[in-house]
Design an enzyme around this catalytic site. Structure first.
Site, PDB file in Angstrom:
ATOM      1  CG  ASP A   8    -111.919 -14.400  45.467  1.00 46.62           C
ATOM      2  OD1 ASP A   8    -113.121 -14.175  45.735  1.00 46.62           O
ATOM      3  OD2 ASP A   8    -111.127 -14.896  46.291  1.00 46.62           O
ATOM      4  CB  CYS A  65    -112.216 -12.062  48.197  1.00 49.57           C
ATOM      5  SG  CYS A  65    -111.577 -11.431  49.764  1.00 49.57           S
ATOM      6  CB  THR A  67    -112.650 -13.037  54.442  1.00 48.36           C
ATOM      7  OG1 THR A  67    -111.447 -12.773  53.693  1.00 48.36           O
ATOM      8  CG2 THR A  67    -112.748 -14.528  54.764  1.00 48.36           C
ATOM      9  CG  HIS A  98    -113.367  10.083  60.038  1.00 47.20           C
ATOM     10  ND1 HIS A  98    -113.212   9.967  61.393  1.00 47.20           N
ATOM     11  CD2 HIS A  98    -114.561  10.707  59.854  1.00 47.20           C
ATOM     12  CE1 HIS A  98    -114.255  10.485  62.018  1.00 47.20           C
ATOM     13  NE2 HIS A  98    -115.091  10.945  61.101  1.00 47.20           N
ATOM     14  CG  HIS A 134    -110.543  13.598  58.960  1.00 49.28           C
ATOM     15  ND1 HIS A 134    -110.234  12.724  59.980  1.00 49.28           N
ATOM     16  CD2 HIS A 134    -111.771  14.087  59.239  1.00 49.28           C
ATOM     17  CE1 HIS A 134    -111.243  12.688  60.843  1.00 49.28           C
ATOM     18  NE2 HIS A 134    -112.175  13.518  60.427  1.00 49.28           N
TER      19      HIS A 134
HETATM   20  C1  RB5 Z   1    -110.974 -18.056  48.689  1.00 51.74           C
HETATM   21  O1  RB5 Z   1    -111.285 -19.313  49.162  1.00 51.74           O
HETATM   22  C2  RB5 Z   1    -110.750 -17.089  49.845  1.00 51.74           C
HETATM   23  O2  RB5 Z   1    -109.568 -17.386  50.489  1.00 51.74           O
HETATM   24  C3  RB5 Z   1    -110.774 -15.664  49.350  1.00 51.74           C
HETATM   25  O3  RB5 Z   1    -111.981 -15.413  48.704  1.00 51.74           O
HETATM   26  C4  RB5 Z   1    -110.641 -14.587  50.406  1.00 51.74           C
HETATM   27  O4  RB5 Z   1    -111.538 -14.797  51.450  1.00 51.74           O
HETATM   28  C5  RB5 Z   1    -109.284 -14.297  50.865  1.00 51.74           C
HETATM   29  O5  RB5 Z   1    -109.037 -13.450  51.732  1.00 51.74           O
END
Ligand code: RB5
Length: 142
Positions: A8, A65, A67, A98, A134
């Protein structure tokens, strides 16, 4: 190896570095977007990548993304997908050995590009162990 990659807006810049690294390594990939840093919805790109794995167009996927958490949540809703959120090299190696993870998720706001590329290399270069225990454990949740 057939590789699909998506992100994203939070992962766009890191994805550009990853694509350059893959090209340098001679690893072919399908980039499923997003295509710039304007705001977009990560589940859309998680779906695009997981679809490629489900229909056999890709063996492995990478999702980036901010996080990595949203991407991993969305990807793991999909049948046959074992997405692993990894921000260290040990986890990237262990989840291939695993869990036979088929999607690597990372957060561009969590790791810098140097570590991200080491995690990617480890994930892509580590085979599944094929150990009976596994295989059994994976079969219990898939
Ligand atoms: C976008 O601001 C953020 O929420 C997205 O990139 C991600 O971290 C969501 O889990």
């Amino acid at each position: 190896m057939k590789l699909a990659i998506g992100c994203d807006h939070g992962g766009y810049e890191l994805k550009q570095e990853i694509l350059a690294h893959l090209t340098e390594r001679g690893i072919e990939y399908t980039d499923l977007g997003c295509d710039d840093a304007s705001s977009c919805d990560y589940p859309v790109y998680a779906r695009k990548v997981t679809e490629q794995i489900q229909n056999g167009s890709a063996d492995l996927g990478i999702l980036i993304c901010g996080t990595g958490i949203g991407m991993s949540m969305a990807a793991n809703k999909e049948s046959g997908i074992r997405a692993a959120l990894c921000h260290d090299v040990f986890s990237a190696k262990a989840t291939r050995e695993h869990n036979d993870a088929n999607v690597l998720c990372m957060g561009a706001r969590v790791v810098g590009p140097g570590l991200a590329l080491m995690i990617i290399d480890t994930f892509l270069d580590t085979p599944f162990s094929n150990d009976e225990r596994h295989i059994r454990r994976i079969s219990l949740f898939s």
